[in-house]
Design a protein around this motif. Structure first.
Motif, mmCIF file in Angstrom:
data_model
loop_
_atom_site.group_PDB
_atom_site.id
_atom_site.type_symbol
_atom_site.label_atom_id
_atom_site.label_comp_id
_atom_site.label_asym_id
_atom_site.label_seq_id
_atom_site.Cartn_x
_atom_site.Cartn_y
_atom_site.Cartn_z
ATOM 1 N N VAL A 12 -2.406 -41.350 -47.432
ATOM 2 C CA VAL A 12 -1.618 -42.427 -48.025
ATOM 3 C C VAL A 12 -1.617 -42.240 -49.542
ATOM 4 C CG1 VAL A 12 -1.880 -44.105 -46.168
ATOM 5 C CG2 VAL A 12 -3.608 -44.005 -47.950
ATOM 6 N N PHE A 13 -0.490 -42.569 -50.160
ATOM 7 C CA PHE A 13 -0.288 -42.350 -51.587
ATOM 8 C C PHE A 13 0.229 -43.617 -52.244
ATOM 9 C CE2 PHE A 13 0.132 -38.199 -49.651
ATOM 10 C CZ PHE A 13 -0.454 -37.334 -50.562
ATOM 11 N N ARG A 14 -0.153 -43.833 -53.494
ATOM 12 C CA ARG A 14 0.448 -44.914 -54.283
ATOM 13 C C ARG A 14 1.936 -44.638 -54.454
ATOM 14 N NH1 ARG A 14 -4.348 -43.914 -56.593
ATOM 15 N NH2 ARG A 14 -3.477 -42.546 -58.167
ATOM 16 N N ASP A 15 2.297 -43.354 -54.657
ATOM 17 C CA ASP A 15 3.698 -42.964 -54.810
ATOM 18 C C ASP A 15 4.005 -41.883 -53.779
ATOM 19 O OD1 ASP A 15 6.250 -42.177 -55.555
ATOM 20 O OD2 ASP A 15 5.794 -42.091 -57.695
ATOM 21 N N ALA A 16 4.295 -42.314 -52.561
ATOM 22 C CA ALA A 16 4.542 -41.375 -51.463
ATOM 23 C C ALA A 16 5.787 -40.536 -51.708
ATOM 24 C CB ALA A 16 4.649 -42.131 -50.141
ATOM 25 N N LYS A 17 6.782 -41.082 -52.372
ATOM 26 C CA LYS A 17 7.996 -40.300 -52.657
ATOM 27 C C LYS A 17 7.683 -39.135 -53.592
ATOM 28 C CE LYS A 17 11.339 -43.868 -51.617
ATOM 29 N NZ LYS A 17 12.402 -44.758 -52.106
ATOM 30 N N ALA A 18 6.831 -39.356 -54.592
ATOM 31 C CA ALA A 18 6.418 -38.271 -55.487
ATOM 32 C C ALA A 18 5.607 -37.239 -54.716
ATOM 33 C CB ALA A 18 5.612 -38.826 -56.662
ATOM 34 N N ALA A 19 4.768 -37.692 -53.782
ATOM 35 C CA ALA A 19 3.978 -36.762 -52.971
ATOM 36 C C ALA A 19 4.891 -35.889 -52.110
ATOM 37 C CB ALA A 19 2.993 -37.534 -52.093
ATOM 38 N N ILE A 20 5.901 -36.494 -51.513
ATOM 39 C CA ILE A 20 6.852 -35.728 -50.695
ATOM 40 C C ILE A 20 7.555 -34.687 -51.559
ATOM 41 C CG2 ILE A 20 9.028 -35.883 -49.410
ATOM 42 C CD1 ILE A 20 7.967 -38.669 -48.413
ATOM 43 N N LYS A 21 7.946 -35.061 -52.759
ATOM 44 C CA LYS A 21 8.617 -34.127 -53.666
ATOM 45 C C LYS A 21 7.698 -32.958 -54.006
ATOM 46 C CE LYS A 21 11.031 -33.767 -58.022
ATOM 47 N NZ LYS A 21 11.675 -34.402 -59.128
ATOM 48 N N LEU A 22 6.443 -33.248 -54.340
ATOM 49 C CA LEU A 22 5.488 -32.197 -54.666
ATOM 50 C C LEU A 22 5.258 -31.283 -53.475
ATOM 51 C CD1 LEU A 22 2.853 -31.579 -56.871
ATOM 52 C CD2 LEU A 22 1.817 -32.042 -54.664
ATOM 53 N N LEU A 23 5.019 -31.862 -52.312
ATOM 54 C CA LEU A 23 4.722 -31.047 -51.133
ATOM 55 C C LEU A 23 5.898 -30.167 -50.726
ATOM 56 C CD1 LEU A 23 2.708 -33.678 -49.098
ATOM 57 C CD2 LEU A 23 1.822 -31.556 -50.067
ATOM 58 N N TYR A 35 10.596 -42.363 -43.027
ATOM 59 C CA TYR A 35 11.033 -43.712 -42.679
ATOM 60 C C TYR A 35 10.618 -44.637 -43.809
ATOM 61 C CZ TYR A 35 11.241 -41.436 -38.165
ATOM 62 O OH TYR A 35 11.529 -40.553 -37.147
ATOM 63 N N GLU A 36 11.592 -45.362 -44.346
ATOM 64 C CA GLU A 36 11.334 -46.258 -45.465
ATOM 65 C C GLU A 36 11.410 -47.711 -45.030
ATOM 66 O OE1 GLU A 36 13.947 -45.362 -48.704
ATOM 67 O OE2 GLU A 36 13.153 -43.339 -48.958
ATOM 68 N N GLY A 37 10.613 -48.540 -45.701
ATOM 69 C CA GLY A 37 10.670 -49.969 -45.480
ATOM 70 C C GLY A 37 11.818 -50.570 -46.261
ATOM 71 N N GLU A 38 12.070 -51.848 -46.049
ATOM 72 C CA GLU A 38 13.153 -52.536 -46.752
ATOM 73 C C GLU A 38 12.972 -52.491 -48.259
ATOM 74 O OE1 GLU A 38 13.904 -56.448 -45.228
ATOM 75 O OE2 GLU A 38 13.995 -55.726 -43.154
ATOM 76 N N ASP A 39 11.720 -52.389 -48.704
ATOM 77 C CA ASP A 39 11.442 -52.340 -50.142
ATOM 78 C C ASP A 39 11.548 -50.928 -50.718
ATOM 79 O OD1 ASP A 39 9.204 -51.178 -49.019
ATOM 80 O OD2 ASP A 39 7.760 -52.500 -50.018
ATOM 81 N N GLY A 40 11.894 -49.945 -49.880
ATOM 82 C CA GLY A 40 12.032 -48.566 -50.334
ATOM 83 C C GLY A 40 10.759 -47.750 -50.280
ATOM 84 N N SER A 41 9.641 -48.371 -49.903
ATOM 85 C CA SER A 41 8.393 -47.619 -49.792
ATOM 86 C C SER A 41 8.429 -46.756 -48.529
ATOM 87 C CB SER A 41 7.197 -48.564 -49.757
ATOM 88 O OG SER A 41 7.242 -49.363 -48.591
ATOM 89 N N VAL A 42 7.625 -45.708 -48.532
ATOM 90 C CA VAL A 42 7.568 -44.808 -47.378
ATOM 91 C C VAL A 42 6.605 -45.403 -46.354
ATOM 92 C CG1 VAL A 42 6.979 -42.493 -46.573
ATOM 93 C CG2 VAL A 42 8.107 -42.800 -48.794
ATOM 94 N N VAL A 43 7.152 -45.814 -45.221
ATOM 95 C CA VAL A 43 6.337 -46.359 -44.136
ATOM 96 C C VAL A 43 5.627 -45.215 -43.419
ATOM 97 C CG1 VAL A 43 6.403 -47.617 -41.939
ATOM 98 C CG2 VAL A 43 7.874 -48.324 -43.840
ATOM 99 N N HIS A 44 6.369 -44.129 -43.167
ATOM 100 C CA HIS A 44 5.823 -42.982 -42.438
ATOM 101 C C HIS A 44 6.672 -41.766 -42.755
ATOM 102 C CE1 HIS A 44 3.951 -40.719 -39.149
ATOM 103 N NE2 HIS A 44 5.167 -40.306 -38.834
ATOM 104 N N GLY A 57 2.188 -41.743 -45.919
ATOM 105 C CA GLY A 57 2.876 -43.002 -46.151
ATOM 106 C C GLY A 57 2.414 -43.621 -47.454
ATOM 107 N N SER A 58 2.961 -44.781 -47.745
ATOM 108 C CA SER A 58 2.630 -45.504 -48.970
ATOM 109 C C SER A 58 1.401 -46.379 -48.762
ATOM 110 C CB SER A 58 3.807 -46.398 -49.383
ATOM 111 O OG SER A 58 4.949 -45.621 -49.660
ATOM 112 N N LYS A 59 0.538 -46.438 -49.772
ATOM 113 C CA LYS A 59 -0.605 -47.349 -49.736
ATOM 114 C C LYS A 59 -0.104 -48.782 -49.767
ATOM 115 C CE LYS A 59 -4.400 -44.703 -51.582
ATOM 116 N NZ LYS A 59 -5.556 -44.716 -52.462
ATOM 117 N N GLY A 60 -0.907 -49.672 -49.202
ATOM 118 C CA GLY A 60 -0.622 -51.094 -49.293
ATOM 119 C C GLY A 60 0.446 -51.610 -48.352
ATOM 120 N N ARG A 61 0.745 -50.894 -47.302
ATOM 121 C CA ARG A 61 1.807 -51.299 -46.369
ATOM 122 C C ARG A 61 1.323 -52.321 -45.346
ATOM 123 N NH1 ARG A 61 6.462 -51.230 -46.746
ATOM 124 N NH2 ARG A 61 6.688 -51.152 -44.517
ATOM 125 N N GLY A 62 0.037 -52.544 -45.241
ATOM 126 C CA GLY A 62 -0.484 -53.465 -44.240
ATOM 127 C C GLY A 62 -0.745 -52.741 -42.929
#
Length: 131
Positions: A12-23, A35-44, A57-62
């Motif tokens: 899990v990443f604070r900035d999952a989109k940046a992690a995807i870009k790096l990887l 898969y993104e949530g309604e808020d644009g965060s990466v769910v999975h 995925g993004s940290k703090g998703r519950g």
């Protein structure tokens, strides 16, 4: 299930989109699913390299997993690559922090070690453990 990996590192990443870009850009992973949530965060997300895959995925998703991983990390992941030096050059070109330059190991592998922007350690080498 022959040919299907049995273990999938999950980060899990604070900035999952940046992690995807790096990887994908610096380490050569292929994006399989995001898969993104309604808020644009990466769910999975699922990224592949060779016949292996990492999920993230993004940290703090519950949820149970996100709660358990809230204070997790950094993690270490080892990836088998054919050409360590070419892989390393690509990572350097993308500004990745290199912790160990390509090095021949006494057990026959050639490896290098890098750190992503959130502190996870990525080792790339020619040693492929056999089951």
């Amino acid at each position: 299930m022959a040919g299907v990996p049995s273990i999938y590192p999950t980060l899990v990443f604070r900035d999952a989109k940046a992690a995807i870009k790096l990887l994908t850009e610096a380490f050569g992973f292929s994006q399989v699913a995001v898969y993104e949530g309604e808020d644009g965060s990466v769910v999975h997300a699922e990224l592949s390299y060779g016949n292996g895959m990492v999920m993230l995925g993004s940290k703090g998703r519950g949820g149970v997993f996100a709660t358990a991983m809230a204070d997790g990390g950094p993690a270490g992941v080892y990836v088998v690559v054919e050409d360590v030096d070419a892989h390393h050059r690509r990572a350097v070109e993308h500004g990745v922090e290199i912790l160990m330059e390509p090095t021949d190991q006494n057990y026959g592998s050639r490896d290098y070690i890098a750190r992503d922007g959130e502190g996870n350690i990525w080792s790339f080498g020619t040693y492929a453990p056999q089951v």
